[in-house]
Design a protein around this motif. Sequence first.
Motif, PDB file in Angstrom:
ATOM      1  N   MET A   1     -29.941  12.662  11.282  1.00  0.00           N
ATOM      2  CA  MET A   1     -30.681  13.645  12.058  1.00  0.00           C
ATOM      3  C   MET A   1     -29.788  14.858  12.308  1.00  0.00           C
ATOM      4  SD  MET A   1     -32.804  13.054  15.509  1.00  0.00           S
ATOM      5  CE  MET A   1     -32.716  14.231  16.796  1.00  0.00           C
ATOM      6  N   GLY A   2     -30.343  16.029  12.084  1.00  0.00           N
ATOM      7  CA  GLY A   2     -29.600  17.259  12.291  1.00  0.00           C
ATOM      8  C   GLY A   2     -29.502  17.622  13.760  1.00  0.00           C
ATOM      9  N   PHE A   4     -30.217  20.254  15.304  1.00  0.00           N
ATOM     10  CA  PHE A   4     -31.286  21.079  15.852  1.00  0.00           C
ATOM     11  C   PHE A   4     -32.679  20.566  15.494  1.00  0.00           C
ATOM     12  CE2 PHE A   4     -27.594  23.861  15.485  1.00  0.00           C
ATOM     13  CZ  PHE A   4     -27.490  24.295  16.799  1.00  0.00           C
ATOM     14  N   ASP A   5     -32.776  19.345  15.013  1.00  0.00           N
ATOM     15  CA  ASP A   5     -34.074  18.808  14.593  1.00  0.00           C
ATOM     16  C   ASP A   5     -35.103  18.819  15.718  1.00  0.00           C
ATOM     17  OD1 ASP A   5     -33.121  18.437  12.063  1.00  0.00           O
ATOM     18  OD2 ASP A   5     -33.017  16.241  12.196  1.00  0.00           O
ATOM     19  N   ASP A   6     -34.683  18.482  16.935  1.00  0.00           N
ATOM     20  CA  ASP A   6     -35.639  18.457  18.043  1.00  0.00           C
ATOM     21  C   ASP A   6     -36.162  19.858  18.354  1.00  0.00           C
ATOM     22  OD1 ASP A   6     -33.160  19.233  19.021  1.00  0.00           O
ATOM     23  OD2 ASP A   6     -33.275  18.004  20.835  1.00  0.00           O
ATOM     24  N   VAL A   8     -36.291  22.370  16.114  1.00  0.00           N
ATOM     25  CA  VAL A   8     -37.132  22.717  14.959  1.00  0.00           C
ATOM     26  C   VAL A   8     -38.516  22.084  15.132  1.00  0.00           C
ATOM     27  CG1 VAL A   8     -37.438  22.384  12.475  1.00  0.00           C
ATOM     28  CG2 VAL A   8     -35.221  23.091  13.376  1.00  0.00           C
ATOM     29  N   ASN A   9     -38.562  20.848  15.590  1.00  0.00           N
ATOM     30  CA  ASN A   9     -39.851  20.183  15.818  1.00  0.00           C
ATOM     31  C   ASN A   9     -40.675  20.904  16.881  1.00  0.00           C
ATOM     32  OD1 ASN A   9     -39.303  18.240  13.909  1.00  0.00           O
ATOM     33  ND2 ASN A   9     -38.509  16.770  15.396  1.00  0.00           N
ATOM     34  N   ASP A  12     -41.934  24.187  15.313  1.00  0.00           N
ATOM     35  CA  ASP A  12     -43.003  23.868  14.357  1.00  0.00           C
ATOM     36  C   ASP A  12     -44.302  23.559  15.084  1.00  0.00           C
ATOM     37  OD1 ASP A  12     -41.353  24.258  12.193  1.00  0.00           O
ATOM     38  OD2 ASP A  12     -40.986  22.113  11.835  1.00  0.00           O
ATOM     39  N   TRP A  13     -44.203  22.790  16.166  1.00  0.00           N
ATOM     40  CA  TRP A  13     -45.409  22.446  16.926  1.00  0.00           C
ATOM     41  C   TRP A  13     -46.037  23.694  17.549  1.00  0.00           C
ATOM     42  CZ3 TRP A  13     -46.719  22.883  22.108  1.00  0.00           C
ATOM     43  CH2 TRP A  13     -47.935  22.289  22.450  1.00  0.00           C
ATOM     44  N   ASN A  59     -33.025  19.787  25.777  1.00  0.00           N
ATOM     45  CA  ASN A  59     -33.941  18.664  25.596  1.00  0.00           C
ATOM     46  C   ASN A  59     -33.237  17.411  26.096  1.00  0.00           C
ATOM     47  OD1 ASN A  59     -36.097  17.086  24.870  1.00  0.00           O
ATOM     48  ND2 ASN A  59     -35.609  17.069  22.716  1.00  0.00           N
TER      49      ASN A  59
END
Length: 70
Positions: A1-2, A4-6, A8-9, A12-13, A59
Amino acid sequence: MGAFDDLVNLVDWVVSASDEDFQTGLAQKVALDEFMDWWILVRFAEADDSGGKNAYLYNDPAHPMWHYAP
């Protein structure tokens, strides 16, 4: 998991959610009171530049919810 994935999610949302999904789902993703308090302060202080450049999001990994940390 990167790293900044959270984030980015979340972005995106926000970009892809319908108006209805955004309206009903936002409070489940972000601490709205914190975001509103920050923007009230920015507007009251006429610190528009600060609002856009000094915005830090956090987060909570234990309880996934985005918080505003000015």
